[in-house]
Design an enzyme around this catalytic site. Structure first.
Site, mmCIF file in Angstrom:
data_model
loop_
_atom_site.group_PDB
_atom_site.id
_atom_site.type_symbol
_atom_site.label_atom_id
_atom_site.label_comp_id
_atom_site.label_asym_id
_atom_site.label_seq_id
_atom_site.Cartn_x
_atom_site.Cartn_y
_atom_site.Cartn_z
ATOM 1 N N LYS A 1 21.330 40.937 107.501
ATOM 2 C CA LYS A 1 21.425 39.692 108.163
ATOM 3 C C LYS A 1 21.694 38.498 106.983
ATOM 4 C CE LYS A 1 18.704 36.802 111.051
ATOM 5 N NZ LYS A 1 19.119 35.587 110.920
ATOM 6 N N LYS B 1 15.550 41.029 115.091
ATOM 7 C CA LYS B 1 16.030 40.716 113.625
ATOM 8 C C LYS B 1 14.615 40.683 112.862
ATOM 9 C CE LYS B 1 15.342 35.829 115.304
ATOM 10 N NZ LYS B 1 15.687 34.327 115.168
ATOM 11 N N ARG C 1 27.190 31.076 111.618
ATOM 12 C CA ARG C 1 27.852 32.137 112.622
ATOM 13 C C ARG C 1 29.076 31.232 113.062
ATOM 14 N NH1 ARG C 1 24.500 35.250 117.391
ATOM 15 N NH2 ARG C 1 26.055 36.534 118.112
ATOM 16 N N GLU D 1 29.796 35.970 109.957
ATOM 17 C CA GLU D 1 28.897 35.166 109.534
ATOM 18 C C GLU D 1 29.542 34.725 108.161
ATOM 19 O OE1 GLU D 1 25.826 34.524 110.872
ATOM 20 O OE2 GLU D 1 24.697 33.574 109.270
ATOM 21 N N ARG E 1 27.725 28.529 116.577
ATOM 22 C CA ARG E 1 26.701 28.955 117.544
ATOM 23 C C ARG E 1 26.456 28.017 118.665
ATOM 24 N NH1 ARG E 1 21.396 28.821 118.608
ATOM 25 N NH2 ARG E 1 20.184 30.947 118.341
ATOM 26 N N GLU F 1 22.150 46.392 110.413
ATOM 27 C CA GLU F 1 23.057 45.511 109.485
ATOM 28 C C GLU F 1 22.460 44.583 108.386
ATOM 29 O OE1 GLU F 1 25.634 43.593 112.259
ATOM 30 O OE2 GLU F 1 26.414 45.608 113.078
ATOM 31 N N ARG G 1 18.928 36.780 124.902
ATOM 32 C CA ARG G 1 18.392 37.070 123.820
ATOM 33 C C ARG G 1 17.255 38.287 124.359
ATOM 34 N NH1 ARG G 1 16.538 34.401 118.947
ATOM 35 N NH2 ARG G 1 17.227 32.307 119.884
ATOM 36 N N PHE H 1 30.945 40.761 112.184
ATOM 37 C CA PHE H 1 30.072 42.032 112.593
ATOM 38 C C PHE H 1 30.190 42.130 113.993
ATOM 39 C CE2 PHE H 1 27.828 37.815 112.934
ATOM 40 C CZ PHE H 1 27.379 37.807 114.212
HETATM 41 P P1 ATP Z 1 17.910 32.439 112.922
HETATM 42 O O1 ATP Z 1 17.257 31.125 112.959
HETATM 43 O O2 ATP Z 1 17.234 33.706 112.538
HETATM 44 O O3 ATP Z 1 19.354 32.315 112.446
HETATM 45 P P2 ATP Z 1 18.982 32.105 115.498
HETATM 46 O O4 ATP Z 1 18.055 31.743 116.431
HETATM 47 O O5 ATP Z 1 20.260 31.322 114.831
HETATM 48 O O6 ATP Z 1 18.072 32.885 114.417
HETATM 49 P P3 ATP Z 1 19.203 34.833 116.360
HETATM 50 O O7 ATP Z 1 20.068 35.656 117.203
HETATM 51 O O8 ATP Z 1 17.908 34.826 116.381
HETATM 52 O O9 ATP Z 1 19.891 33.391 115.951
HETATM 53 O O10 ATP Z 1 19.440 35.524 114.881
HETATM 54 C C1 ATP Z 1 20.843 35.896 114.855
HETATM 55 C C2 ATP Z 1 21.639 35.190 113.925
HETATM 56 O O11 ATP Z 1 21.616 35.720 112.544
HETATM 57 C C3 ATP Z 1 22.967 35.127 114.285
HETATM 58 O O12 ATP Z 1 22.989 33.699 115.287
HETATM 59 C C4 ATP Z 1 23.612 35.031 113.161
HETATM 60 O O13 ATP Z 1 23.841 33.679 112.647
HETATM 61 C C5 ATP Z 1 22.716 35.467 112.021
HETATM 62 N N1 ATP Z 1 23.466 36.908 111.572
HETATM 63 C C6 ATP Z 1 23.626 37.348 110.305
HETATM 64 N N2 ATP Z 1 23.839 38.488 109.929
HETATM 65 C C7 ATP Z 1 24.145 38.966 111.266
HETATM 66 C C8 ATP Z 1 24.565 40.227 111.749
HETATM 67 N N3 ATP Z 1 24.833 41.056 110.968
HETATM 68 N N4 ATP Z 1 24.626 40.456 113.114
HETATM 69 C C9 ATP Z 1 24.241 39.287 114.083
HETATM 70 N N5 ATP Z 1 24.129 38.073 113.480
HETATM 71 C C10 ATP Z 1 24.077 37.978 112.418
#
Ligand code: ATP
Length: 606
Positions: free
Chosen positions: A278, A449, A283, A328, A298, A276, A443, A368
């Site tokens: 990103k 990602k 979030r 998102e 989040r 998907e 996680r 999502f």
């Molecule tokens: P990052 O700093 O990369 O945002 P994070 O620690 O906040 O990471 P991660 O789970 O590591 O969180 O990365 C996923 C984040 O990416 C999610 O928390 C969400 O905010 C965002 N995101 C964007 N597009 C999507 C998607 N299609 N599916 C899930 N999460 C998504």
């Protein structure tokens, strides 16, 4: 010796009414304070667990939630938005009121001891302890006073808060005062992660630490550790079965592991997985039921008021009115349809002029995931089925979209999809196993990602905590020109320095940061901060900002990853990306372990 508010506990009780009194026992705060002092002295998880087991075994089930919140420095679960945070200045005024000592003398003692709780305990020690009308300080009283204090609002709230704090300090012993202040100031350094608390609860109430996993399941769907504790204490493991996904109790989000390249995705997932876009926004977890909508971040905080446009649109977006969705929210230029940088969302985070900010900075909501629909949890459904339901239930149009998805069969597919995602202004891809359930709060390798950033520099952006600053010179005079940043070490519950950052800041960033950070100034370096470098100003370690860097190097002047006699890690050429991570707490910042992984990955890619 165990001391209770009701002092004597007789075994072999026959008297019913005495049993009733026993069941509403109030634990003296001194007992908890003694345990907290012991906990401060150790970082060993097993010792921490066994101290907590002792406390939990002594407290009545009706008061266990209070203890669990206090251990986390809270009074309610995060999503209720009840903030304990008391500023140092206010605490000093309250200590002055209780002790009759001048604020200047308290400030001096604070500078000498480095901890306001400690300073208060010295000052109160000198005060005569023979107050005639002193009331017993129970855990219940401390908890309820802090709760009331956190809820007062209005013009006289400062005075009311000082009154509440000093009413406790008047009756508290020096050790009790020390911990009351630490809780209020958010400076308790216990090093207890949620998992450790759950270990202790499982052991205390079920006799088996391994049952933690069952408590965790309940926590993942309720985000309320106090409620989990109370239920376990009162009804045992059987009681935990009552925890179900319920609208308005946020679900802990599923998170992703990093991968560096498209081919990593194929080697980890095989073929036939989902990718998907990103998106780079905020979030949001949207709950709708009974004609009511709430939005959680989040961090599981309630952020409904910042998304009134989304709330209004929800009944038209979703075919079901009883639903929990994940999306998102991304700022957008409505004329060109282009995504705008994430920090535009920050403009919505304000108390005044919110309506204007919402219309000036519109968002699109990119759905999502679906976690619940029509009274049924969807967490245990596999991705494929959840996506199908999502596609069925969401009516695209207006501010609502489905996140673009593609089933990947070959490396060429993913390379192409990555390219189109980046061209659309997204960060990269989320890669998801089609047969995976939604693992709340974890996680793992079912979600990966892949960011464009990972392919250059140190391999990722880092989310670091601002612990100190150096005054700006020249054009930057009157602001903080350079910030001192730290990673988080959850084993020790400490913030460890990693770099100074002075580039990437626009003038407006410097102004915003100056204003936010001025609320966090400390007289002395925070006890949870470990830094060899001396900053001009120290801050409470709370604000997270995002940086990129050219390289991770070894360095003797930073403490991240530093073992005895060894060098730590530092970032070379760090640069602020413009993102203040309001959606992350300091404890969710990048860790020393992540730095080590990136450092090793970096070595491999040379
Ligand atoms: P990052 O700093 O990369 O945002 P994070 O620690 O906040 O990471 P991660 O789970 O590591 O969180 O990365 C996923 C984040 O990416 C999610 O928390 C969400 O905010 C965002 N995101 C964007 N597009 C999507 C998607 N299609 N599916 C899930 N999460 C998504």
């Amino acid at each position: 010796m165990i001391q209770y508010y009701v002092i004597s506990i007789q075994p072999n009780l026959e008297n019913q009414s005495f049993m009733l009194i026993l069941s509403s026992l109030y634990m003296l705060f001194s007992i908890l304070a003694e345990s907290l002092a012991k906990m401060e002295e150790t970082t060993k998880r097993l010792e921490l667990t066994s101290i907590m087991v002792d406390i939990f075994k002594q407290v009545s089930p009706d008061h266990i939630a209070e203890i669990v919140y206090l251990l986390q420095g809270k009074v309610r679960p995060d999503y209720e938005g009840v903030e304990v945070g008391v500023a140092e200045k206010m605490a000093i005024r309250a200590i002055a009121k209780s002790s009759g000592t001048s604020q200047a003398a308290i400030q001096a003692k604070y500078v000498e001891t480095g901890d306001l709780g400690e300073a208060a305990s010295h000052i109160l020690e000198k005060k005569s302890q023979t107050t005639l009308f002193a009331q017993e300080v129970t855990v219940d009283r401390v908890y309820n006073t802090i709760l009331k204090m956190a809820q007062v609002e209005g013009s006289r709230s400062q005075d009311m808060k000082i009154k509440y704090i000093s009413s406790l300090l008047n009756d508290a012993s020096p050790t009790e005062a020390r911990f009351i202040l630490k809780i209020l100031l958010g400076s308790m350094r216990l090093g207890v992660a949620e998992n450790t608390i759950m270990d202790a609860l499982a052991e205390a109430y079920t006799g088996e630490r391994a049952n933690r996993i069952l408590l965790e399941e309940a926590y993942n769907v309720s985000s309320d550790l106090g409620r989990v504790a109370h239920t376990t204490a009162k009804y045992g493991l059987e009681g935990l079965k009552s925890f179900k996904v319920t609208p308005f109790s946020p679900i802990r989000p599923m998170l992703a592991e990093r991968i560096r390249t498209e081919s990593d995705a194929l080697s980890k997932m095989g073929v036939g997985f989902a990718a998907e876009y990103k998106l780079d926004g905020e979030r949001v977890q949207i709950h709708m039921a009974d004609g009511h909508v709430e939005v959680f971040s989040r961090k599981l905080e309630r952020i409904t008021e910042y998304y009134l446009d989304v709330i209004e649109a929800m009944p038209d977006i979703s075919k079901s009115s009883n639903i929990i969705l994940e999306a998102e929210a991304v700022p957008i230029n409505t004329e060109t349809g282009e995504f705008l940088p994430f920090q535009n969302i920050m403009h919505r985070r304000r108390k005044h002029g919110l309506e204007k900010a919402i219309s000036d900075y519109p968002v699109v909501v990119n759905f999502f995931d679906i976690l619940y629909v029509d009274d049924q949890s969807f967490l245990d459904e596999v991705y494929e089925k959840r996506r199908q339901m999502l596609q069925y239930v969401i009516k695209e149009g207006g501010i609502a979209r489905l996140v673009p998805m593609m089933i990947i069969k070959t490396e060429a597919d993913i390379v192409e999809f990555m390219e189109s995602s980046v061209n659309a202004g997204c960060e990269g891809l989320m890669v998801k196993a089609t047969d995976s359930i939604y693992r709340a709060g974890s996680r793992g390798s079912q979600w990966l990602k892949l960011k464009q950033d990972y392919q250059k520099g140190v391999g990722d952006t880092l989310d670091l905590v601002v612990i100190g600053a150096f005054y700006g010179k020249g054009r930057r005079a009157g602001t903080y020109g350079t910030l001192l940043l730290a990673t988080y070490d959850d084993a020790q519950d400490m913030f460890l320095s990693i770099c100074k950052v002075g580039s990437g800041f626009k003038d407006e960033d410097l102004d915003t940061l100056y204003q936010i950070l001025n609320e966090k100034i400390l007289t002395k370096v925070d006890l949870r901060v470990d830094s060899i470098m001396e900053a001009d100003v120290w801050f409470a370690p709370e604000l997270v900002i995002e940086v990129v860097a050219a390289e991770i190097t070894r360095s003797p002047i930073h403490t991240t990853g530093k073992a005895d006699g060894d060098s730590g890690f530092a970032l070379r050429f760090p640069r602020f990306t413009g993102r203040i991570r309001v959606d992350k707490s300091a404890e969710q910042a990048s860790t020393a372990e992540e730095i080590l992984t990136l450092y090793n990955g970096q070595a491999k890619s040379y």
